[in-house]
Scaffold this motif. Structure first.
Motif, mmCIF file in Angstrom:
data_model
loop_
_atom_site.group_PDB
_atom_site.id
_atom_site.type_symbol
_atom_site.label_atom_id
_atom_site.label_comp_id
_atom_site.label_asym_id
_atom_site.label_seq_id
_atom_site.Cartn_x
_atom_site.Cartn_y
_atom_site.Cartn_z
ATOM 1 N N TRP A 37 -8.015 -1.448 6.644
ATOM 2 C CA TRP A 37 -6.807 -0.379 6.752
ATOM 3 C C TRP A 37 -6.469 -0.191 8.215
ATOM 4 N N VAL A 38 -5.463 -0.097 8.639
ATOM 5 C CA VAL A 38 -4.989 0.053 10.066
ATOM 6 C C VAL A 38 -4.159 1.087 10.134
ATOM 7 N N LEU A 39 -4.417 2.013 11.027
ATOM 8 C CA LEU A 39 -3.505 3.315 11.205
ATOM 9 C C LEU A 39 -2.470 3.175 11.922
ATOM 10 N N HIS A 40 -1.351 3.236 11.312
ATOM 11 C CA HIS A 40 -0.005 3.407 12.197
ATOM 12 C C HIS A 40 0.589 4.613 12.339
ATOM 13 N N LYS A 41 1.019 4.980 13.810
ATOM 14 C CA LYS A 41 1.481 5.990 14.342
ATOM 15 C C LYS A 41 2.780 6.037 14.286
ATOM 16 N N GLY A 42 3.584 6.884 13.850
ATOM 17 C CA GLY A 42 4.958 7.144 13.876
ATOM 18 C C GLY A 42 5.348 8.476 14.710
ATOM 19 N N ARG A 43 6.565 8.609 14.741
ATOM 20 C CA ARG A 43 7.003 9.675 15.504
ATOM 21 C C ARG A 43 6.532 11.134 14.896
ATOM 22 N N ARG A 44 6.882 11.036 13.396
ATOM 23 C CA ARG A 44 6.546 12.356 12.901
ATOM 24 C C ARG A 44 5.211 12.106 12.118
ATOM 25 N N LYS A 45 4.784 11.362 11.714
ATOM 26 C CA LYS A 45 3.632 11.220 10.966
ATOM 27 C C LYS A 45 2.488 9.821 11.096
ATOM 28 N N GLN A 46 1.285 9.735 10.684
ATOM 29 C CA GLN A 46 0.561 8.775 10.687
ATOM 30 C C GLN A 46 0.544 8.314 9.207
ATOM 31 N N ARG A 47 0.025 6.862 9.103
ATOM 32 C CA ARG A 47 -0.302 6.449 7.682
ATOM 33 C C ARG A 47 -1.250 5.379 7.782
ATOM 34 N N TRP A 48 -2.007 5.162 6.815
ATOM 35 C CA TRP A 48 -2.917 3.999 6.703
ATOM 36 C C TRP A 48 -2.248 2.891 5.825
ATOM 37 N N ILE A 49 -2.403 1.867 6.321
ATOM 38 C CA ILE A 49 -1.761 0.461 5.839
ATOM 39 C C ILE A 49 -2.803 -0.628 5.579
ATOM 40 N N ASN A 50 -2.734 -0.965 4.075
ATOM 41 C CA ASN A 50 -3.780 -2.013 3.942
ATOM 42 C C ASN A 50 -3.270 -3.491 4.556
ATOM 43 N N GLN A 51 -3.753 -3.883 5.674
ATOM 44 C CA GLN A 51 -3.061 -4.820 6.444
ATOM 45 C C GLN A 51 -3.722 -6.080 6.124
ATOM 46 N N TYR A 52 -5.104 -6.060 5.987
ATOM 47 C CA TYR A 52 -5.750 -7.613 5.918
ATOM 48 C C TYR A 52 -6.786 -7.339 4.568
ATOM 49 N N ARG A 53 -7.111 -8.549 4.392
ATOM 50 C CA ARG A 53 -7.949 -8.761 2.948
ATOM 51 C C ARG A 53 -8.810 -10.085 3.407
ATOM 52 N N VAL A 54 -10.101 -10.104 3.487
ATOM 53 C CA VAL A 54 -10.972 -11.106 3.889
ATOM 54 C C VAL A 54 -12.033 -11.342 2.580
ATOM 55 N N VAL A 55 -12.029 -12.439 1.944
ATOM 56 C CA VAL A 55 -12.841 -12.687 1.035
ATOM 57 C C VAL A 55 -14.125 -13.560 1.546
ATOM 58 N N GLY A 56 -15.037 -13.376 0.541
ATOM 59 C CA GLY A 56 -16.204 -14.141 0.845
ATOM 60 C C GLY A 56 -17.596 -13.484 1.659
ATOM 61 N N MET A 57 -17.038 -12.019 1.706
ATOM 62 C CA MET A 57 -18.084 -11.328 2.163
ATOM 63 C C MET A 57 -19.540 -11.091 1.299
#
Length: 359
Positions: free
Chosen positions: A270-290
């Motif tokens: 999950w990566v934290l993206h900052k906007g002008r008014r608010k911040q939000r976490w986005i599920n950006q990557y998925r790695v299989v086999g860990m």
């Protein structure tokens, strides 16, 4: 001032300034910006992976702790080449672990004594820092609570330590701060606010520095104003990681705060993206086999080459291997980057070589 000086003399004055101080001087006027761009070394060095190897307390070889930089940061060649940039002496290096890297400065702590060492491999400078006053004696299990940060506006470097309250491993009472380049620099204490309800100050997930602040689970520390604040609500998977038996750690991806959560054989980032008014976490990557016990992402950093590669550590007795993988499937086999004997530890950081001084 430059109107009364020959250009060459003015450039010589600028060259005597620390590299990241010169960057702020580019904002004075167009003439200063052009002179800095044309007549001084590059301020923004290319970011490369740096691996810090600790070969165990009982290693017989000299320099049992060392740092290597992988210059081929795009990992496009047939072979992955590296060069050693730092090597500790036998006595000191046996207990050294790395906890931060900012602007080419390596921050290391001796997990036996708590003594801190800063080093810039490009200039050969080193600086000894006394251990935090509240660092527990058994600091080998508490080194994740130490972080190294830099504020781009003030140009100040700070070492941050999060001491737990007595008898409460997940509670935080104060934050200990050490500021470099101050006269009579010493450790200071800053009062900490309580964490959000239902969460804890889990330093086991690590401390990372980005955008002039130090982050750990649920909280952040402003390096300029030295204030403790709460972080935007973490993803539900991170908040419930302990109860669900998940493995979690903080990292930085493309200058953004991120959290990697491993459950079963899948790691979600999950990566934290900052906007002008608010911040939000986005599920950006998925790695299989860990695998929590045999194969993990490198810590604290694992993404490089503009997010095209990720790095893993695999435990296969009697060796530990570090490999680079393409994020997209079908782009070739993983590339071997290091192979060590069991008992060693590997940490990976983002490294940009500069001539930043420690004085």
């Amino acid at each position: 001032m430059e109107d009364y000086l020959p250009t060459d003399a003015f450039v010589e004055i600028l060259l005597r300034l620390p590299p990241f101080t010169r960057r702020r001087f580019r904002l004075v006027c167009r003439r200063w910006r052009d002179l800095l761009d044309e007549r001084t070394p590059r301020i923004h060095a290319r970011v490369k992976p740096l691996a810090f190897f600790t070969r165990g307390r009982h290693a017989a070889q000299l320099g049992s702790s060392s740092a290597y930089v992988y210059d081929d940061d795009d990992l496009s060649g047939e072979f992955v080449c590296c060069r050693q940039v730092w090597c500790g002496g036998a006595a000191a290096a046996a207990g050294l672990v790395m906890f931060g890297c900012r602007n080419g400065i390596l921050a290391m702590v001796d997990d036996r004594t708590g003594d801190i060492t800063l080093a810039n491999p490009a200039t050969g400078e080193t600086l000894a820092v006394p251990p935090p006053p509240r660092l527990p004696r058994n600091c080998a299990f508490h080194r994740a609570a130490v972080g190294f940060g830099y504020h781009p506006t003030t140009g100040k470097y700070k070492i941050v330590h999060l001491p737990p309250l007595r008898g409460e491993a997940s509670a935080l009472g104060v934050v200990e701060v050490f500021t470099l380049r101050r006269s009579n620099a010493t450790w200071r204490e800053v009062a900490a606010a309580p964490p959000p309800a239902g969460s804890s100050c889990d330093v086991g997930c690590g401390l990372v520095s980005v955008d002039g602040a130090m982050y750990w689970i649920a909280m952040s520390f402003d390096l300029e104003h030295e204030r403790v604040a709460r972080v935007t609500s973490l993803p539900a998977m991170a908040r419930g990681k302990l109860a669900a038996g998940r493995c979690c750690h903080l990292t930085v991806i493309r200058r953004r705060l991120a959290v990697a959560i491993t459950a079963s054989d899948v790691t979600v980032v999950w990566v934290l993206h900052k906007g002008r008014r608010k911040q939000r976490w986005i599920n950006q990557y998925r790695v299989v086999g860990m695998d929590t016990y045999h194969k993990q992402l490198t810590r604290p950093y694992f993404f490089f080459s503009h997010g095209e590669h990720y790095m893993t550590i695999t435990w296969r007795f009697p060796y530990i291997s570090m490999r680079a993988h393409r994020l997209k499937k079908g782009d070739g086999e993983p590339k071997e980057m290091a192979l060590l004997e069991q008992g060693a530890s590997i940490q990976v950081f983002s490294y940009a070589e500069t001539t930043e001084t420690l004085r």
